[in-house]
Scaffold this active site. Structure first.
Site, PDB file in Angstrom:
ATOM      1  N   GLU A   1       0.888  -1.175   0.000  1.00  0.00           N
ATOM      2  CA  GLU A   1       0.000   0.000   0.000  1.00  0.00           C
ATOM      3  C   GLU A   1       0.918   1.215   0.000  1.00  0.00           C
ATOM      4  O   GLU A   1       1.421   1.622   1.049  1.00  0.00           O
ATOM      5  CB  GLU A   1      -0.849  -0.001   1.272  1.00  0.00           C
ATOM      6  CG  GLU A   1      -1.910  -1.080   1.305  1.00  0.00           C
ATOM      7  CD  GLU A   1      -3.054  -0.772   0.375  1.00  0.00           C
ATOM      8  OE1 GLU A   1      -3.351   0.422   0.153  1.00  0.00           O
ATOM      9  OE2 GLU A   1      -3.632  -1.720  -0.160  1.00  0.00           O
TER      10      GLU A   1
ATOM     11  N   CYS B   1      -2.271   9.073   2.233  1.00  0.00           N
ATOM     12  CA  CYS B   1      -1.854   8.613   0.898  1.00  0.00           C
ATOM     13  C   CYS B   1      -2.918   8.892  -0.158  1.00  0.00           C
ATOM     14  O   CYS B   1      -2.605   9.038  -1.332  1.00  0.00           O
ATOM     15  CB  CYS B   1      -1.483   7.140   0.943  1.00  0.00           C
ATOM     16  SG  CYS B   1      -2.746   6.120   1.699  1.00  0.00           S
TER      17      CYS B   1
END
Ligand code: NAD
Length: 471
Positions: free
Chosen positions: A242, A276
């Site tokens: 991720e 993110c």
């Protein structure tokens, strides 16, 4: 604070200071594991993993739901720990704690439906497909979501029946310790969950090289993700990555610029932009550009920056001095290329790693901030004339995590949905992730998914069994 290995809190000879980013004061010491601790953690994960996978699923679910309940009941206390070590406002921290308790519930309940299947075959053969836990997991998580990132990995692994050794961030260790305490208090068998801290590069190299570790799970930056994925690949281990993003926001000519700007500001400055999936490149059709910028500035002016523990604060400090320095470099670079600082653009004159919410306009495409993930409270806004051109700009970077679009036309929305090269799309809003749906990136933003039924896939192996019946 101690390491948690084989069901016991274990002291380490070395430690490092943990700072409060709002005051720069030392608030504790994080223990640093040596090689012997890591070996003990892996050995414990092997033993504990066997116990955990053989525990009846109903008992596993009960223990995980008990841990989720404990975390929910301790949310205020855990949120305070998180704000003190990471900086985000208390309400955001509490929201994160409650959300991750929900994610654990969702994964624990979904794991009960990790069905295999029986496939029709010749009468003397039973052909079946079975899912089993992959085995001990090594996980590495960052500092921006001190509860969210570790829990996604812990919940996925434990729900699937795997044990896990997790190295949470040395900058936000207290939250991870509180989470692990909930599992320990819920009665999780020793060794199923182990928490370590240490020198990140040393710990990851050691754990990934261990033959007993069967899956590598990482959340963090693309360069570190590539390093860990290559180490995992060298040992032929699967990995779940991720990684970072640089989410484009396309505001079309037919969108309501004011409501788009308000939604964008709320998402952009959440966690001081250290997310993110944070919207981070604003591409606005020229016909609505002025209205969008005016409302964006007005909403930004309403942000209250301060210590996240104080009432009324809506944006805390950056989590560490690295981000502060990076923000200064992004602004200086954009200004040197002709961008205008509409507001902010500087650190605040007070102790702590505070940077003012910043809006840049007229930002050229070659500015650093348009090419590299800002991971901080800077919003660069630029105008476009043609939607195809905007989509080309949106897709021009190696990132592919999140993307946002605003339009009143369902046809244009579908064009954006199929056109964006990203794993997480939001149309006409900038909402966050939900447990019941998968999150993850494409291109260099990583691979594998967390959340939703897909979230368990990485933690399970698939066995094809062809069973010839004999008397
Ligand atoms: P960094 O690249 O130094 O570290 C990112 C994370 O990886 C940290 O948690 C760090 O402890 C860990 N790490 C670093 N080297 C490691 C290694 N060899 N093995 C295991 N873990 C390792 O960057 P940083 O200064 O902490 O953060 C800045 C950048 O990281 C941001 O620009 C952003 O792109 C990225 N980041 C992304 C996320 C995310 O959710 N995807 C979270 C935090 C940081």
């Amino acid at each position: 604070m101690n390491l948690y290995i084989d069901g016991r809190w274990v002291a380490a000879p070395d430690s490092a200071p943990v700072l409060d980013p709002a005051t720069e004061e030392i608030i504790g010491m994080v223990p640093l594991a040596g090689a012997d601790h890591l070996d003990q953690a892996v050995a414990a994960a092997v033993r504990g993993g066997r116990v955990w996978r053989d525990t009846p699923i109903a008992d596993r679910t009960r223990i995980l739901l008990t841990a989720a309940g404990l975390l929910t009941s301790r949310a205020d206390q855990v949120a305070r720990v998180m704000t003190t070590e990471q900086g985000k406002p208390l309400a955001e921290a509490k929201g994160e704690v409650l959300r991750v308790a929900g994610a654990l519930r969702w994964d624990a309940e979904d794991a009960r439906r990790a069905y295999g299947r029986i496939i029709p075959s010749a009468g003397d053969t039973v052909l079946s497909v079975r899912h089993e836990p992959i085995g001990p997991v090594a996980a590495f998580t960052p500092w921006n979501f001190p509860a969210g990132s570790p829990m996604r990995k812990i919940a996925g692994a434990l729900s699937a029946g795997c044990s896990i050794v997790i190295k949470a961030s040395e900058e936000t260790p207290g939250t991870a310790v509180e989470i692990v305490r909930c599992f320990a208090d819920a009665g999780l068998p020793a060794g199923a969950l182990n928490l370590v801290f240490g020198d990140p590069a040393t710990v990851s190299r050691h754990l990934i090289a261990s033959p007993d570790i069967r899956l590598v799970a990482f959340t963090g930056s693309i360069p570190v993700g590539k390093l860990l994925a290559s180490q995992a690949g060298a040992a032929m281990k699967p990995s779940l990555m991720e990684l970072g993003g640089h989410a484009p926001v396309i505001v079309c000519a037919d969108a309501d610029p004011a409501s788009a700007a308000r939604a964008a500001v709320a998402a952009k400055f959440a966690n001081a932009g250290q997310v993110c999936t944070s919207p981070s490149r604003f591409l606005v059709h020229r016909s609505v550009y002025d209205g969008f910028v005016a409302e964006f500035l007005s909403a930004t002016a309403g942000i209250v920056v301060g210590n996240g523990l104080d009432d009324g604060v809506t944006m805390g400090p950056l989590a560490n001095p690295r981000r502060l320095k990076a923000m200064e470099e992004f602004v200086a670079d954009a200004v040197s290329r002709g961008a205008t600082v509409e507001t902010g653009g500087r650190r605040l004159d007070r102790p702590g790693f505070f940077f003012a919410p910043t809006v840049l306009t007229g930002v050229p495409g070659d500015a650093l901030i348009m090419r590299e993930e800002p991971f901080g409270p800077i919003a660069p806004i630029t105008a476009f004339d043609d939607l195809d051109e905007a989509l080309a700009i949106a897709n021009s970077l190696p990132y592919g995590l999140a993307a946002y679009g605003f339009t009143r036309s369902s046809k244009t929305a579908e064009k954006l949905i199929s056109g964006f090269e990203a794993g997480i799309l939001s149309i006409n809003h900038c909402g966050g992730s939900v447990h019941e749906a998968p999150s993850g990136g494409v291109k260099q933003s990583g691979y594998g998914r967390e959340g939703g039924p897909e979230g368990l896939e990485a933690y399970l192996i698939t066995k094809r069994v062809s069973h010839l019946l004999v008397d």
